[in-house]
Write an enzyme that holds these catalytic residues in place. Structure first.
Site, PDB file in Angstrom:
ATOM      1  N   PRO A  15      -3.635   0.128  18.964  1.00 60.36           N
ATOM      2  CA  PRO A  15      -3.459  -0.466  17.421  1.00 60.36           C
ATOM      3  C   PRO A  15      -3.449   0.450  16.367  1.00 60.36           C
ATOM      4  CG  PRO A  15      -5.369  -1.231  18.385  1.00 60.36           C
ATOM      5  CD  PRO A  15      -4.764  -0.556  19.528  1.00 60.36           C
ATOM      6  N   HIS A  44       0.750  -1.367   0.015  1.00 54.85           N
ATOM      7  CA  HIS A  44      -0.201   0.073  -0.108  1.00 54.85           C
ATOM      8  C   HIS A  44       0.942   1.335  -0.117  1.00 54.85           C
ATOM      9  CE1 HIS A  44      -4.027  -1.958   1.617  1.00 54.85           C
ATOM     10  NE2 HIS A  44      -3.482  -2.556   0.691  1.00 54.85           N
ATOM     11  N   LYS A  88       1.408  -0.446  15.102  1.00 50.09           N
ATOM     12  CA  LYS A  88       2.873  -0.229  15.316  1.00 50.09           C
ATOM     13  C   LYS A  88       3.406  -1.525  16.348  1.00 50.09           C
ATOM     14  CE  LYS A  88       4.498   3.486  13.215  1.00 50.09           C
ATOM     15  NZ  LYS A  88       4.108   2.976  12.006  1.00 50.09           N
ATOM     16  N   TYR A 126       3.725   6.870   9.850  1.00 50.24           N
ATOM     17  CA  TYR A 126       3.122   5.653   9.498  1.00 50.24           C
ATOM     18  C   TYR A 126       3.798   4.503   8.610  1.00 50.24           C
ATOM     19  CZ  TYR A 126      -1.109   2.894   8.257  1.00 50.24           C
ATOM     20  OH  TYR A 126      -2.035   1.890   8.436  1.00 50.24           O
ATOM     21  N   TYR A 165      -9.234   5.024   7.913  1.00 55.00           N
ATOM     22  CA  TYR A 165      -9.275   5.311   9.208  1.00 55.00           C
ATOM     23  C   TYR A 165     -10.273   6.491   9.372  1.00 55.00           C
ATOM     24  CZ  TYR A 165      -4.933   2.961  10.192  1.00 55.00           C
ATOM     25  OH  TYR A 165      -3.686   2.189  10.277  1.00 55.00           O
TER      26      TYR A 165
HETATM   27  P1  RFL Z   1       3.196 -11.721  21.903  1.00 57.27           P
HETATM   28  O1  RFL Z   1       2.612 -11.636  20.348  1.00 57.27           O
HETATM   29  O2  RFL Z   1       2.061 -11.233  22.849  1.00 57.27           O
HETATM   30  O3  RFL Z   1       3.898 -12.992  22.276  1.00 57.27           O
HETATM   31  C1  RFL Z   1       4.177 -13.378  23.406  1.00 57.27           C
HETATM   32  C2  RFL Z   1       4.323 -14.897  23.726  1.00 57.27           C
HETATM   33  O4  RFL Z   1       4.944 -15.150  24.829  1.00 57.27           O
HETATM   34  C3  RFL Z   1       4.087 -16.316  25.477  1.00 57.27           C
HETATM   35  N1  RFL Z   1       4.162 -16.194  26.837  1.00 57.27           N
HETATM   36  C4  RFL Z   1       4.836 -17.198  27.599  1.00 57.27           C
HETATM   37  N2  RFL Z   1       5.634 -18.278  27.312  1.00 57.27           N
HETATM   38  C5  RFL Z   1       6.562 -18.752  28.330  1.00 57.27           C
HETATM   39  N3  RFL Z   1       6.068 -18.437  29.645  1.00 57.27           N
HETATM   40  C6  RFL Z   1       5.467 -17.348  29.827  1.00 57.27           C
HETATM   41  N4  RFL Z   1       5.001 -16.978  31.268  1.00 57.27           N
HETATM   42  C7  RFL Z   1       4.527 -16.411  29.084  1.00 57.27           C
HETATM   43  N5  RFL Z   1       3.847 -15.659  28.908  1.00 57.27           N
HETATM   44  C8  RFL Z   1       3.575 -15.157  27.639  1.00 57.27           C
HETATM   45  C9  RFL Z   1       2.782 -16.017  24.618  1.00 57.27           C
HETATM   46  O5  RFL Z   1       2.073 -17.094  24.881  1.00 57.27           O
HETATM   47  C10 RFL Z   1       2.983 -15.498  23.332  1.00 57.27           C
HETATM   48  O6  RFL Z   1       3.017 -16.668  22.529  1.00 57.27           O
HETATM   49  O7  RFL Z   1       4.204 -10.336  21.892  1.00 57.27           O
HETATM   50  P2  RFL Z   1       5.349 -10.052  20.987  1.00 57.27           P
HETATM   51  O8  RFL Z   1       5.959 -11.224  20.582  1.00 57.27           O
HETATM   52  O9  RFL Z   1       6.341  -8.902  21.526  1.00 57.27           O
HETATM   53  O10 RFL Z   1       4.625  -9.430  19.779  1.00 57.27           O
HETATM   54  C11 RFL Z   1       3.662  -8.329  20.002  1.00 57.27           C
HETATM   55  C12 RFL Z   1       2.356  -8.478  18.660  1.00 57.27           C
HETATM   56  O11 RFL Z   1       1.920  -9.645  18.753  1.00 57.27           O
HETATM   57  C13 RFL Z   1       1.559  -7.009  19.079  1.00 57.27           C
HETATM   58  O12 RFL Z   1       2.391  -5.837  19.161  1.00 57.27           O
HETATM   59  C14 RFL Z   1       0.803  -6.790  17.839  1.00 57.27           C
HETATM   60  O13 RFL Z   1      -0.185  -7.848  17.552  1.00 57.27           O
HETATM   61  C15 RFL Z   1       0.080  -5.541  17.864  1.00 57.27           C
HETATM   62  N6  RFL Z   1      -0.788  -5.192  16.983  1.00 57.27           N
HETATM   63  C16 RFL Z   1      -0.642  -4.945  15.636  1.00 57.27           C
HETATM   64  N7  RFL Z   1       0.739  -4.416  15.549  1.00 57.27           N
HETATM   65  C17 RFL Z   1       1.148  -4.234  14.242  1.00 57.27           C
HETATM   66  O14 RFL Z   1       2.374  -4.144  14.136  1.00 57.27           O
HETATM   67  N8  RFL Z   1       0.244  -3.684  13.511  1.00 57.27           N
HETATM   68  C18 RFL Z   1      -1.129  -4.021  13.567  1.00 57.27           C
HETATM   69  O15 RFL Z   1      -1.768  -3.698  12.396  1.00 57.27           O
HETATM   70  C19 RFL Z   1      -1.627  -4.451  14.662  1.00 57.27           C
HETATM   71  N9  RFL Z   1      -2.724  -4.407  14.878  1.00 57.27           N
HETATM   72  C20 RFL Z   1      -2.440  -5.436  17.247  1.00 57.27           C
HETATM   73  C21 RFL Z   1      -3.390  -4.993  16.034  1.00 57.27           C
HETATM   74  C22 RFL Z   1      -3.063  -6.119  18.400  1.00 57.27           C
HETATM   75  C23 RFL Z   1      -4.176  -6.264  18.554  1.00 57.27           C
HETATM   76  N10 RFL Z   1      -4.698  -6.755  19.701  1.00 57.27           N
HETATM   77  C24 RFL Z   1      -5.531  -7.784  19.754  1.00 57.27           C
HETATM   78  C25 RFL Z   1      -3.783  -6.666  20.850  1.00 57.27           C
HETATM   79  C26 RFL Z   1      -4.560  -5.164  16.156  1.00 57.27           C
HETATM   80  C27 RFL Z   1      -5.062  -5.676  17.627  1.00 57.27           C
HETATM   81  C28 RFL Z   1      -6.676  -5.703  17.662  1.00 57.27           C
HETATM   82  C1  PHB Z   2      -5.351  -4.777  10.853  1.00 56.47           C
HETATM   83  O1  PHB Z   2      -5.770  -4.934   9.563  1.00 56.47           O
HETATM   84  O2  PHB Z   2      -5.788  -5.692  11.810  1.00 56.47           O
HETATM   85  C2  PHB Z   2      -5.101  -3.320  11.322  1.00 56.47           C
HETATM   86  C3  PHB Z   2      -4.670  -2.520  10.483  1.00 56.47           C
HETATM   87  C4  PHB Z   2      -4.428  -1.037  11.062  1.00 56.47           C
HETATM   88  C5  PHB Z   2      -4.027  -0.734  12.186  1.00 56.47           C
HETATM   89  C6  PHB Z   2      -4.633  -1.829  13.076  1.00 56.47           C
HETATM   90  C7  PHB Z   2      -4.947  -3.055  12.672  1.00 56.47           C
HETATM   91  O3  PHB Z   2      -4.035   0.345  12.634  1.00 56.47           O
END
Ligand code: RFL
Ligand code: PHB
Length: 416
Positions: free
Chosen positions: A316, A95, A320, A408, A224
Site C-alpha cells: 500500500p 492534495h 496504487k 505518485y 511517509y
Molecule cells: P476487492 O476490493 O478485494 O473486491 C473483490 C470482491 O470480490 C468478492 N469476492 C467474490 N465474489 C463472488 N465469488 C467469489 N468467489 C468471490 N471472492 C471474492 C469479495 O467479497 C470482494 O467484494 O478487489 P478490487 O475490486 O480489485 O479492488 C482492489 C482494492 O480494494 C485494493 O486494491 C485497495 O484497497 C488497496 N489499497 C489501496 N489502494 C489505493 O488505491 N490507495 C490506497 O491508499 C490504498 N490503501 C489498500 C490501502 C489496501 C489495504 N489493505 C487492507 C489491503 C491500504 C490498506 C491497508
Molecule cells: C490511507 O489513507 O489509507 C492510505 C494513504 C496512503 C497510502 C496508503 C494508505 O499510501
C-alpha cells in the site's frame, strides 16, 4: 437498441433447468462487487451493455472494509465521467503535495508544481463504495449478493457461463464475457489453466498496523516516515478523522497494541517536532495487513478477463491498489464497448498487454517506495545508509522529486 431493450433481451429470466437450476442470461458476468466490479458495472451500464454482478458477501461488508484513501486523477476522472462525483467534489481533500520524513526531518514534494498541476484526492474507499452502490440502486444495476460456490464454465468457447448457489438453490448465468473482479483470494484467476498462468511475487517481511481515530490529522497532507524503528504513515479521511499506520512484525498481535502504545510509537517514528503535534484519541479500527507484490499474467484467457486485485497486488505504500483496479476497468470498459457495439475484438485482444504495461510500472513504484521507507529485518549498516542517501537525494534533487511525483499522482492511461 435502447438501454431498456438491451436489458430486456439479455436479462430475461430464462428456463428452469432440471426443476432446480434457475438460469439467466446477460452480456457480461462480473464476479465481485469491490471497486473493480462496481466501476465496470457502471461503465457498461453507461454504454448500454447488460451486466450482472455476483458478490459473495453483502453490501454492508463490502462497504465497511477500511482500505484505500488516496485517489489518482484517473479515478477522480472516472467518477466524474460516470456521474458519481457530487460528494467527492464536496468532501474530497485535494492534495498538491506529500511529505517524506527521515528520522524526524521532514521535506515536502510539491507534486502539483512538479507535474504541471496534477494532484491526488483523499477520499476513502468506503465513501467510493457508498457512492457506487447508491448510484447502482438508482440506476437499477443488477447485483446478486451473498452467493456461494461461484464456478466458471466454458471459458474457452464463445458461450461461457457462471454457476453458484443462492440460499441453497443452484443458479446459472449464461453470458458472452466473464470478468474476474473477485480480489486476490477469489476463484477466477484459478480458472486459468496452470500451464498458461504465470505469477510473480514478493512477500515482505513485515505488515502495517492501521488505526482510524476521530482526531484532527497531524498535518493537512500525508507524511511517509522512515525511522530507525520502522515506517510510519500519517494519513486522514477528513479534517476530523485521522488514519495512521506503523510498520509492524508479520506475527504481531493487534491485541498487544493498546491505543497508548500505538500513539507512543507513532510519535517516536514521526520525530519530536511532529510527534508533539499529534492529537491522540480512542481508535475505532485497528487491524494488521500483510504487504505483498503480485502479478498474474496474462490478464485474459478465452472469454475470461481479470481486473484489479484478482490479477495484481501492490504494497500500500504507493497508494496504487484501488487506482490500478480503476485503470484496468477503464481499459476493459473501452475494449468491451468495441466488442459489443462495434463488433471488433481488437480491444479485448489487446487488453492484457495494455493493462499489464501500466500494472508493472505501478508495481515497480510501489516496490521501490516500500524499499526506501521500511526497515527490513536483515538490514545492515550499508543498506540503511543507502536508504538515507536515497531519501537525501530525493530531498535535494528536483529531478528525483519529479520522478516520484509523476508516479505518485499516477501515470497516464496510454492509448491502446
Ligand atoms: P476487492 O476490493 O478485494 O473486491 C473483490 C470482491 O470480490 C468478492 N469476492 C467474490 N465474489 C463472488 N465469488 C467469489 N468467489 C468471490 N471472492 C471474492 C469479495 O467479497 C470482494 O467484494 O478487489 P478490487 O475490486 O480489485 O479492488 C482492489 C482494492 O480494494 C485494493 O486494491 C485497495 O484497497 C488497496 N489499497 C489501496 N489502494 C489505493 O488505491 N490507495 C490506497 O491508499 C490504498 N490503501 C489498500 C490501502 C489496501 C489495504 N489493505 C487492507 C489491503 C491500504 C490498506 C491497508
Ligand atoms: C490511507 O489513507 O489509507 C492510505 C494513504 C496512503 C497510502 C496508503 C494508505 O499510501
Amino acid at each position: 437498441m435502447g438501454e431498456a431493450g438491451v436489458r430486456a433481451q439479455h436479462q430475461d429470466q430464462a428456463d428452469t433447468v432440471g426443476g432446480e437450476e434457475q438460469g439467466m442470461r446477460t452480456q457480461v458476468a462480473i464476479i465481485g462487487a469491490g471497486p473493480a466490479g462496481m466501476f465496470l458495472a457502471h461503465l457498461l451500464h453507461q454504454q448500454g451493455i447488460a451486466a450482472v454482478v455476483i458478490e459473495r458477501r453483502d453490501r454492508a461488508y463490502v462497504e465497511g472494509r477500511v482500505r484505500a484513501g488516496v485517489l489518482e486523477q484517473v479515478t477522480v476522472d472516472l467518477m466524474r465521467k460516470l456521474g458519481l462525483a457530487d460528494r467527492l467534489e464536496r468532501e474530497g481533500l485535494v492534495h498538491g503535495g506529500t511529505n517524506l520524513s527521515l528520522d524526524g526531518a521532514l521535506f515536502r514534494i510539491d507534486m502539483a508544481a512538479l507535474t504541471g498541476g496534477s494532484t491526488v484526492t483523499v477520499y476513502g474507499q468506503q465513501e467510493v463504495m457508498r457512492d457506487l452502490f447508491d448510484a447502482a440502486e438508482t440506476r437499477d444495476l443488477s447485483i446478486l449478493w451473498n452467493v456461494d460456490d461461484v464456478q466458471l464454465h466454458d471459458l474457452d468457447g464463445d458461450r461461457p457461463s457462471v454457476s453458484w448457489t443462492e440460499r441453497g438453490v443452484a443458479r446459472r448465468l449464461d453470458c458472452e464475457i466473464v470478468v474476474g473482479c473477485d480480489g486476490f483470494h477469489g476463484v477466477c484467476r484459478a480458472s486459468i489453466p496452470a500451464d498458461v498462468l504465470q505469477t510473480f511475487e514478493r512477500v515482505y517481511p513485515f505488515g502495517w498496523l492501521g488505526i482510524l481515530a476521530d482526531v484532527p490529522p497531524v498535518d493537512h497532507e500525508l507524511i511517509y516516515a522512515n525511522h530507525a524503528n520502522g515506517f510510519a504513515l500519517a494519513s486522514m479521511r477528513s479534517p476530523t478523522r485521522s488514519r495512521y499506520y506503523i510498520q509492524c512484525a508479520l506475527d504481531d498481535d493487534v491485541g498487544a497494541w493498546s491505543d497508548d502504545r500505538f500513539w507512543d510509537e507513532l510519535c517516536v517514528r514521526l520525530g519530536p517536532t511532529l510527534g508533539e503535534r499529534v492529537t491522540r484519541g480512542a481508535s475505532f479500527e485497528k487491524t494488521i495487513a500483510p504487504l505483498r507484490s503480485f502479478v498474474a499474467e496474462p490478464m485474459r484467457w478465452g472469454r475470461l478477463f481479470l481486473a484489479g486485485d484478482a490479477a495484481h497486488i501492490v504494497p500500500p505504500t504507493g497508494a496504487k491498489g484501488m487506482n490500478l483496479a480503476v485503470s484496468d476497468v477503464t481499459m476493459l470498459g473501452e475494449a468491451l464497448a468495441e466488442f459489443f457495439i462495434e463488433r471488433s475484438a481488437a480491444g479485448i485482444d489487446g487488453y492484457s498487454a495494455r493493462a499489464l504495461a501500466r500494472v508493472w510500472k505501478a508495481e515497480r513504484f510501489s516496490w521501490w517506495f516500500t524499499s526506501i521507507t521500511h526497515r527490513f529485518p536483515d538490514m545492515d549498516g550499508f543498506s540503511r545508509r543507502l536508504q538515507m542517501a536515497e531519501l537525501d537525494y530525493i530531498r535535494t534533487s528536483p529531478t528525483a522529486q519529479k520522478t516520484l511525483a509523476e508516479n505518485y499522482v499516477g501515470l497516464p492511461l496510454e492509448a491502446a
